[in-house]
Design a protein around this motif. Sequence first.
Motif, PDB file in Angstrom:
ATOM      1  N   TYR A 159       0.833  -1.203   0.000  1.00  0.00           N
ATOM      2  CA  TYR A 159       0.000   0.000   0.000  1.00  0.00           C
ATOM      3  C   TYR A 159       0.871   1.257   0.000  1.00  0.00           C
ATOM      4  CZ  TYR A 159      -3.959   3.007   1.313  1.00  0.00           C
ATOM      5  OH  TYR A 159      -4.927   3.982   1.344  1.00  0.00           O
ATOM      6  N   LYS A 160       1.905   1.248   0.818  1.00  0.00           N
ATOM      7  CA  LYS A 160       2.834   2.383   0.896  1.00  0.00           C
ATOM      8  C   LYS A 160       3.553   2.587  -0.432  1.00  0.00           C
ATOM      9  CE  LYS A 160       7.039   2.243   2.762  1.00  0.00           C
ATOM     10  NZ  LYS A 160       7.973   3.117   2.003  1.00  0.00           N
ATOM     11  N   LEU A 161       4.055   1.505  -1.016  1.00  0.00           N
ATOM     12  CA  LEU A 161       4.759   1.605  -2.294  1.00  0.00           C
ATOM     13  C   LEU A 161       3.822   2.018  -3.426  1.00  0.00           C
ATOM     14  CD1 LEU A 161       7.113  -1.527  -2.162  1.00  0.00           C
ATOM     15  CD2 LEU A 161       7.655   0.855  -1.641  1.00  0.00           C
ATOM     16  N   THR A 162       2.546   1.636  -3.321  1.00  0.00           N
ATOM     17  CA  THR A 162       1.562   2.053  -4.320  1.00  0.00           C
ATOM     18  C   THR A 162       1.403   3.569  -4.311  1.00  0.00           C
ATOM     19  OG1 THR A 162       0.341  -0.032  -4.172  1.00  0.00           O
ATOM     20  CG2 THR A 162      -0.853   1.865  -5.027  1.00  0.00           C
ATOM     21  N   ILE A 163       1.242   4.145  -3.133  1.00  0.00           N
ATOM     22  CA  ILE A 163       1.057   5.595  -3.025  1.00  0.00           C
ATOM     23  C   ILE A 163       2.316   6.329  -3.471  1.00  0.00           C
ATOM     24  CG2 ILE A 163       0.642   7.501  -1.422  1.00  0.00           C
ATOM     25  CD1 ILE A 163      -1.018   5.543   0.276  1.00  0.00           C
ATOM     26  N   SER A 164       3.480   5.878  -3.007  1.00  0.00           N
ATOM     27  CA  SER A 164       4.731   6.548  -3.380  1.00  0.00           C
ATOM     28  C   SER A 164       5.022   6.386  -4.864  1.00  0.00           C
ATOM     29  CB  SER A 164       5.894   5.982  -2.553  1.00  0.00           C
ATOM     30  OG  SER A 164       5.733   6.273  -1.184  1.00  0.00           O
ATOM     31  N   GLY A 165       4.732   5.204  -5.403  1.00  0.00           N
ATOM     32  CA  GLY A 165       4.970   4.978  -6.835  1.00  0.00           C
ATOM     33  C   GLY A 165       4.118   5.872  -7.703  1.00  0.00           C
ATOM     34  N   PHE A 166       2.851   6.012  -7.359  1.00  0.00           N
ATOM     35  CA  PHE A 166       1.978   6.894  -8.130  1.00  0.00           C
ATOM     36  C   PHE A 166       2.395   8.356  -7.968  1.00  0.00           C
ATOM     37  CE2 PHE A 166      -1.357   3.461  -8.243  1.00  0.00           C
ATOM     38  CZ  PHE A 166      -1.374   3.369  -9.633  1.00  0.00           C
ATOM     39  N   ALA A 167       2.871   8.719  -6.790  1.00  0.00           N
ATOM     40  CA  ALA A 167       3.341  10.090  -6.585  1.00  0.00           C
ATOM     41  C   ALA A 167       4.482  10.411  -7.543  1.00  0.00           C
ATOM     42  CB  ALA A 167       3.794  10.282  -5.129  1.00  0.00           C
ATOM     43  N   LEU A 168       5.414   9.474  -7.697  1.00  0.00           N
ATOM     44  CA  LEU A 168       6.525   9.681  -8.635  1.00  0.00           C
ATOM     45  C   LEU A 168       6.047   9.665 -10.082  1.00  0.00           C
ATOM     46  CD1 LEU A 168       9.251   7.476  -6.914  1.00  0.00           C
ATOM     47  CD2 LEU A 168       9.257   9.967  -7.110  1.00  0.00           C
ATOM     48  N   ASN A 169       5.082   8.804 -10.395  1.00  0.00           N
ATOM     49  CA  ASN A 169       4.561   8.754 -11.762  1.00  0.00           C
ATOM     50  C   ASN A 169       3.865  10.045 -12.151  1.00  0.00           C
ATOM     51  OD1 ASN A 169       5.497   6.218 -12.395  1.00  0.00           O
ATOM     52  ND2 ASN A 169       3.604   5.166 -11.900  1.00  0.00           N
ATOM     53  N   TYR A 170       3.102  10.620 -11.220  1.00  0.00           N
ATOM     54  CA  TYR A 170       2.422  11.883 -11.502  1.00  0.00           C
ATOM     55  C   TYR A 170       3.421  12.974 -11.862  1.00  0.00           C
ATOM     56  CZ  TYR A 170      -1.989  10.133  -9.526  1.00  0.00           C
ATOM     57  OH  TYR A 170      -3.127   9.427  -9.291  1.00  0.00           O
ATOM     58  N   ALA A 171       4.606  12.889 -11.267  1.00  0.00           N
ATOM     59  CA  ALA A 171       5.590  13.960 -11.422  1.00  0.00           C
ATOM     60  C   ALA A 171       6.558  13.732 -12.571  1.00  0.00           C
ATOM     61  CB  ALA A 171       6.387  14.102 -10.118  1.00  0.00           C
ATOM     62  N   THR A 172       6.400  12.592 -13.281  1.00  0.00           N
ATOM     63  CA  THR A 172       7.400  12.218 -14.274  1.00  0.00           C
ATOM     64  C   THR A 172       6.892  12.418 -15.692  1.00  0.00           C
ATOM     65  OG1 THR A 172       8.132  10.499 -12.748  1.00  0.00           O
ATOM     66  CG2 THR A 172       8.954  10.374 -14.990  1.00  0.00           C
ATOM     67  N   PRO A 173       7.638  13.084 -16.542  1.00  0.00           N
ATOM     68  CA  PRO A 173       7.257  13.144 -17.962  1.00  0.00           C
ATOM     69  C   PRO A 173       7.230  11.741 -18.555  1.00  0.00           C
ATOM     70  CG  PRO A 173       9.001  14.713 -17.466  1.00  0.00           C
ATOM     71  CD  PRO A 173       8.858  13.826 -16.263  1.00  0.00           C
ATOM     72  N   VAL A 174       6.297  11.501 -19.476  1.00  0.00           N
ATOM     73  CA  VAL A 174       6.105  10.239 -20.171  1.00  0.00           C
ATOM     74  C   VAL A 174       5.442   9.184 -19.286  1.00  0.00           C
ATOM     75  CG1 VAL A 174       7.177   8.516 -21.691  1.00  0.00           C
ATOM     76  CG2 VAL A 174       8.174  10.778 -21.502  1.00  0.00           C
ATOM     77  N   GLY A 175       5.388   9.393 -17.965  1.00  0.00           N
ATOM     78  CA  GLY A 175       4.705   8.466 -17.085  1.00  0.00           C
ATOM     79  C   GLY A 175       5.454   7.149 -16.919  1.00  0.00           C
TER      80      GLY A 175
END
Length: 334
Positions: free
Chosen positions: A78-94
Amino acid sequence: MKEKARNIFWFFGIFAIVVMLCTFDMDYNELWKNLRRAGIWLPAVIFLWVFIYYLNAWAWYVIICDGKSGKVPFRQVYKLTISGFALNYATPVGLMGGEPYRIMELSSYVGGSKATSSVILYAMMHIFSHFWFWLVSAVLYVLFEPMNWGVGILLAVVVAFCSLAIYFFMKGYRNGMAVRALNWLSHVPFVKKWAKRFCVEKKDTLERIDAQIAELHKQRKSTFYISLGLEFSARIVGCLEVYFILNILTADVSFLACILIMAFTSLFANLFFFSPMQLGAREGGFVLATGGLAIPGAFGIYTGLIARVRELFWIMIGVLLMKVGNCKNEKKNE
């Protein structure tokens, strides 16, 4: 994951938060007035994502465990899911920041090849559910909304595009995708030398990952469809965000309209995948989607604003979670 590597991801997340704070298209007094206008609906929108991330994490956890006792605690997934999506939101190209981070963290529990295959499988499932969501939404529009020739042609293109994408995803699930993806990267400028070298050095690992990907669909169909069902459910639940926000402005909005707005907005935003945090694309999608359903465009602007604030809040939470509750043991790649 080594602390040095984790800090690189952490500082990248901090940088993304600063960028988002500096790119709001209004002064902070006006922003505060709009947030106060939201009232109780703002915390409702924010809290809704506790449940949405729960569904996302569950879909990934099902893939990791596959009916067996999990080596990874669900709270960690659950923790890695939230952190992973946080990084994806901030990354160009996703999918360029969150996925490597998840692999490196999860490797401490299940080893490199299992971590890589489960993250790739979940990323595929996450995208796969998007295509199903868009396809179902197009069918709902045909069944329940008035159409003209222009809308009909657009929907036909969407249906054809989603159907083709679903076909290729199913083919990837049957035969694996890791080796093919690296072979494709070996023809892309700037990364082709690295991709060719990686294919040679990690050939056995990549083939093992592809075997695990193919096994999920061929031999573990229940895991496949449970994970897909959870991801698709997360898409539907996510439409409540639009419903909550529009209820701040009007009581004359249906949940079906919110599904269609969310489907078009997510499709439009993903067309601008190269934009960091999809800045401007999502807001534009909300405006076009609400206008297409005879809802004032100003409502779309407001919806985009509240959604952006919610996103910023959860990016902050995800970045903070990167520094707590991490596994201290380093497990070698399998």
